[in-house]
Design a protein around this motif. Structure first.
Motif, PDB file in Angstrom:
ATOM      1  N   PRO A  88     -40.505  18.138  39.919  1.00  6.69           N
ATOM      2  CA  PRO A  88     -40.401  17.528  41.261  1.00  6.69           C
ATOM      3  C   PRO A  88     -41.223  16.252  41.431  1.00  6.69           C
ATOM      4  O   PRO A  88     -40.935  15.462  42.340  1.00  6.69           O
ATOM      5  CB  PRO A  88     -40.904  18.634  42.193  1.00  6.69           C
ATOM      6  CG  PRO A  88     -41.725  19.531  41.322  1.00  6.69           C
ATOM      7  CD  PRO A  88     -41.068  19.502  39.975  1.00  6.69           C
ATOM      8  N   ASP A  89     -42.228  16.047  40.586  1.00  2.11           N
ATOM      9  CA  ASP A  89     -43.074  14.853  40.725  1.00  2.11           C
ATOM     10  C   ASP A  89     -42.748  13.781  39.687  1.00  2.11           C
ATOM     11  O   ASP A  89     -43.505  12.818  39.531  1.00  2.11           O
ATOM     12  CB  ASP A  89     -44.555  15.237  40.615  1.00  2.11           C
ATOM     13  CG  ASP A  89     -44.985  16.149  41.743  1.00  2.11           C
ATOM     14  OD1 ASP A  89     -44.455  15.996  42.861  1.00  2.11           O
ATOM     15  OD2 ASP A  89     -45.839  17.031  41.506  1.00  2.11           O
ATOM     16  N   LEU A  90     -41.641  13.950  38.979  1.00  3.67           N
ATOM     17  CA  LEU A  90     -41.196  12.964  37.997  1.00  3.67           C
ATOM     18  C   LEU A  90     -39.963  12.243  38.540  1.00  3.67           C
ATOM     19  O   LEU A  90     -38.943  12.870  38.838  1.00  3.67           O
ATOM     20  CB  LEU A  90     -40.861  13.644  36.666  1.00  3.67           C
ATOM     21  CG  LEU A  90     -40.239  12.760  35.587  1.00  3.67           C
ATOM     22  CD1 LEU A  90     -41.230  11.691  35.122  1.00  3.67           C
ATOM     23  CD2 LEU A  90     -39.773  13.605  34.392  1.00  3.67           C
ATOM     24  N   SER A  91     -40.060  10.931  38.676  1.00  4.72           N
ATOM     25  CA  SER A  91     -38.922  10.118  39.111  1.00  4.72           C
ATOM     26  C   SER A  91     -38.499   9.225  37.955  1.00  4.72           C
ATOM     27  O   SER A  91     -39.350   8.621  37.291  1.00  4.72           O
ATOM     28  CB  SER A  91     -39.301   9.268  40.329  1.00  4.72           C
ATOM     29  OG  SER A  91     -39.646  10.087  41.422  1.00  4.72           O
ATOM     30  N   ILE A  92     -37.205   9.150  37.713  1.00  4.36           N
ATOM     31  CA  ILE A  92     -36.682   8.432  36.546  1.00  4.36           C
ATOM     32  C   ILE A  92     -35.630   7.430  36.991  1.00  4.36           C
ATOM     33  O   ILE A  92     -34.748   7.750  37.794  1.00  4.36           O
ATOM     34  CB  ILE A  92     -36.050   9.417  35.542  1.00  4.36           C
ATOM     35  CG1 ILE A  92     -37.089  10.427  35.056  1.00  4.36           C
ATOM     36  CG2 ILE A  92     -35.441   8.670  34.362  1.00  4.36           C
ATOM     37  CD1 ILE A  92     -36.488  11.597  34.293  1.00  4.36           C
ATOM     38  N   LEU A  93     -35.745   6.221  36.456  1.00  2.00           N
ATOM     39  CA  LEU A  93     -34.722   5.205  36.679  1.00  2.00           C
ATOM     40  C   LEU A  93     -34.206   4.754  35.323  1.00  2.00           C
ATOM     41  O   LEU A  93     -34.971   4.291  34.484  1.00  2.00           O
ATOM     42  CB  LEU A  93     -35.296   4.013  37.445  1.00  2.00           C
ATOM     43  CG  LEU A  93     -34.286   2.917  37.837  1.00  2.00           C
ATOM     44  CD1 LEU A  93     -33.246   3.487  38.802  1.00  2.00           C
ATOM     45  CD2 LEU A  93     -34.996   1.729  38.466  1.00  2.00           C
ATOM     46  N   ARG A  94     -32.938   4.927  35.099  1.00  2.00           N
ATOM     47  CA  ARG A  94     -32.311   4.482  33.863  1.00  2.00           C
ATOM     48  C   ARG A  94     -30.900   4.007  34.193  1.00  2.00           C
ATOM     49  O   ARG A  94     -30.341   4.366  35.238  1.00  2.00           O
ATOM     50  CB  ARG A  94     -32.279   5.595  32.813  1.00  2.00           C
ATOM     51  CG  ARG A  94     -31.454   6.822  33.204  1.00  2.00           C
ATOM     52  CD  ARG A  94     -31.646   7.974  32.217  1.00  2.00           C
ATOM     53  NE  ARG A  94     -31.333   7.556  30.872  1.00  2.00           N
ATOM     54  CZ  ARG A  94     -30.124   7.621  30.327  1.00  2.00           C
ATOM     55  NH1 ARG A  94     -29.100   8.066  31.055  1.00  2.00           N
ATOM     56  NH2 ARG A  94     -29.908   7.249  29.089  1.00  2.00           N
ATOM     57  N   THR A  95     -30.335   3.206  33.357  1.00  2.00           N
ATOM     58  CA  THR A  95     -28.988   2.699  33.614  1.00  2.00           C
ATOM     59  C   THR A  95     -28.171   2.697  32.339  1.00  2.00           C
ATOM     60  O   THR A  95     -28.707   2.524  31.246  1.00  2.00           O
ATOM     61  CB  THR A  95     -29.031   1.281  34.206  1.00  2.00           C
ATOM     62  OG1 THR A  95     -27.704   0.871  34.547  1.00  2.00           O
ATOM     63  CG2 THR A  95     -29.620   0.269  33.211  1.00  2.00           C
ATOM     64  N   GLU A 140     -30.578  -0.022  43.675  1.00  2.74           N
ATOM     65  CA  GLU A 140     -31.113   1.203  43.099  1.00  2.74           C
ATOM     66  C   GLU A 140     -32.601   1.055  42.771  1.00  2.74           C
ATOM     67  O   GLU A 140     -33.365   2.012  42.878  1.00  2.74           O
ATOM     68  CB  GLU A 140     -30.310   1.615  41.861  1.00  2.74           C
ATOM     69  CG  GLU A 140     -30.281   0.617  40.731  1.00  2.74           C
ATOM     70  CD  GLU A 140     -29.325   1.041  39.620  1.00  2.74           C
ATOM     71  OE1 GLU A 140     -28.744   2.141  39.704  1.00  2.74           O
ATOM     72  OE2 GLU A 140     -29.167   0.268  38.656  1.00  2.74           O
ATOM     73  N   VAL A 141     -33.033  -0.151  42.401  1.00  2.00           N
ATOM     74  CA  VAL A 141     -34.452  -0.371  42.142  1.00  2.00           C
ATOM     75  C   VAL A 141     -35.243  -0.304  43.447  1.00  2.00           C
ATOM     76  O   VAL A 141     -36.339   0.263  43.494  1.00  2.00           O
ATOM     77  CB  VAL A 141     -34.674  -1.729  41.439  1.00  2.00           C
ATOM     78  CG1 VAL A 141     -36.165  -2.024  41.301  1.00  2.00           C
ATOM     79  CG2 VAL A 141     -34.016  -1.726  40.068  1.00  2.00           C
ATOM     80  N   ARG A 142     -34.693  -0.855  44.510  1.00  2.00           N
ATOM     81  CA  ARG A 142     -35.372  -0.808  45.814  1.00  2.00           C
ATOM     82  C   ARG A 142     -35.527   0.637  46.290  1.00  2.00           C
ATOM     83  O   ARG A 142     -36.601   1.047  46.753  1.00  2.00           O
ATOM     84  CB  ARG A 142     -34.581  -1.632  46.836  1.00  2.00           C
ATOM     85  CG  ARG A 142     -35.262  -1.714  48.198  1.00  2.00           C
ATOM     86  CD  ARG A 142     -34.489  -2.597  49.147  1.00  2.00           C
ATOM     87  NE  ARG A 142     -34.599  -3.999  48.797  1.00  2.00           N
ATOM     88  CZ  ARG A 142     -33.575  -4.780  48.449  1.00  2.00           C
ATOM     89  NH1 ARG A 142     -32.339  -4.259  48.411  1.00  2.00           N
ATOM     90  NH2 ARG A 142     -33.751  -6.053  48.141  1.00  2.00           N
ATOM     91  N   ALA A 143     -34.452   1.422  46.152  1.00  2.00           N
ATOM     92  CA  ALA A 143     -34.516   2.825  46.572  1.00  2.00           C
ATOM     93  C   ALA A 143     -35.495   3.609  45.699  1.00  2.00           C
ATOM     94  O   ALA A 143     -36.250   4.465  46.196  1.00  2.00           O
ATOM     95  CB  ALA A 143     -33.121   3.451  46.488  1.00  2.00           C
TER      96      ALA A 143
END
Length: 376
Positions: free
Chosen positions: A74-81, A90-93
């Motif tokens: 729950p404390d890990l946020s991931i951004l990949r494309t 998506e980067v702003r969010a």
């Protein structure tokens, strides 16, 4: 079991990150940039670091490691494309979520894979979040090099550079993880030039290995400008086949899953009111296919670089350093038909083609221009 078990050839980087994970929150560096050549394991080490940070244990505990590996903590946020570049929305969010307090772990950890795929405008959105991160939020960015990031971002992160693991290290990893024999593991690791992901594919996918061999044989057979033009077309076709093999099965599974979620039975017509959802999926898949094709073309160019590097090694009397040993006789014949200066010129042209394609030059034109320099 430790979070760092599979960090092949990165002992120095692991020591730095283990020490950081043990530090108090007040002395912790809250923004990191992990760099290294393709295949060095940037994202793997980022997630191992995340497990250590979230658990409070420099080696990570079993439950946290499992949650990080499944990307469900729950404390890990991931951004990949899987597209060519990130969308600014998506980067702003994603940046907004960095201000949420951690719920169960010591920190909220924000991992961005392929951070170099941001445009300057998108990077500026990230910059605002990095300038004043909350005390219990840690950013971990991954990119090939710090030169791929804006100077303003580089000034706000601590850079950790990874090295490429050795062929022996990667071969040993393949034997342990995939259960392949020593000969197959060594060949895959050597031909992949220690790129772990590609080595795994070459060790388990006979078609991928065959496509690579076809690429090199095509290059070795070139004698005229017409040959070079035809070779470029053939290599683009190979890249397309590789991209289709990589995405086709997944695309179909995604489509079936979306149709089921919309209540549409297989083979039935999609109601007009639901077509927008399906169209959005198809658009995402097209963008992913574009990136997969570009990645496939770049892999071909990297393979060609290894070929002309080998020719140079033969010309300089360094046969023991050859990567493509299965082509030794062909390499010697090619080395006799030209000189090291000409071979190095071809390697420069291939690197230029990589930069041009990354800059949206038509792949066919960039590849043709590179291959013409290789005519012997």
């Amino acid at each position: 079991m430790s979070a760092w078990d599979d960090m092949t050839g990165q002992a120095g980087a692991v020591d730095v990150l283990r020490s950081a994970a043990s530090a108090s929150s007040s002395s912790m560096t809250h923004a990191w940039l992990i760099t290294g050549p393709p295949g060095s394991g940037r994202s793997n080490i980022a997630y191992a670091f995340a497990a250590a940070l979230l658990s409070g244990d420099p080696d990570g505990d079993q439950q946290t490691i499992a949650q990080v590996e499944s990307r469900t903590h729950p404390d890990l946020s991931i951004l990949r494309t899987e597209n060519v570049s990130y969308k600014i929305e998506e980067v702003r969010a994603f940046a907004t979520t960095s201000y949420y307090s951690p719920s169960v772990g010591r920190y909220r950890v924000m991992v961005i894979e392929d951070a170099d795929r941001m445009t300057e405008r998108t990077s500026n959105v990230l910059l605002k979040a990095l300038e004043e991160p909350p005390e219990r939020t840690v950013w971990v960015l991954c990119a090939p090099s710090d030169a791929d990031m804006l100077p303003t971002i580089r000034s706000r992160v601590r850079t950790l550079r990874l090295s490429l693991p050795t062929v022996d290290d990667v071969a040993a990893l393949l034997q342990v993880q995939l259960g392949v024999d020593a000969v197959t593991a060594e060949r895959a690791a050597r031909l992949a030039q220690s790129h772990i992901g590609m080595a795994k594919r070459l060790a388990t996918d006979a078609d991928a290995l065959s496509r690579r061999e076809r690429t090199l044989r095509t290059a070795l057979a070139m004698r005229t400008v017409t040959d070079a033009v035809m070779a470029a077309a053939g290599m683009l076709e190979i890249a397309g086949d590789d991209a289709k093999a990589f995405t086709a099965e997944r695309d179909e599974a995604e489509r079936e899953s979306v149709l089921r979620s919309l209540g549409v039975e297989p083979g039935k017509t999609v109601p007009p009111a639901l077509r927008s959802q399906l169209k959005a999926l198809e658009d995402d898949q097209k963008r992913r296919a574009t990136r997969s094709l570009r990645d496939g073309i770049d892999r071909i160019l990297v393979d060609l670089l290894s070929l002309y590097r080998d020719i140079t090694m033969v010309q300089l009397g360094r046969d023991a350093a050859i990567i493509n040993r299965e082509f030794t006789d062909d390499l010697r014949r090619a080395a006799e038909s030209t000189d090291p200066a000409r071979t190095l010129h071809t390697m420069d042209a291939i690197q230029l083609a990589r930069r041009r394609i990354a800059g949206n030059v038509a792949p066919a034109l960039a590849l043709e221009a590179a291959l013409v320099t290789a005519i012997r």
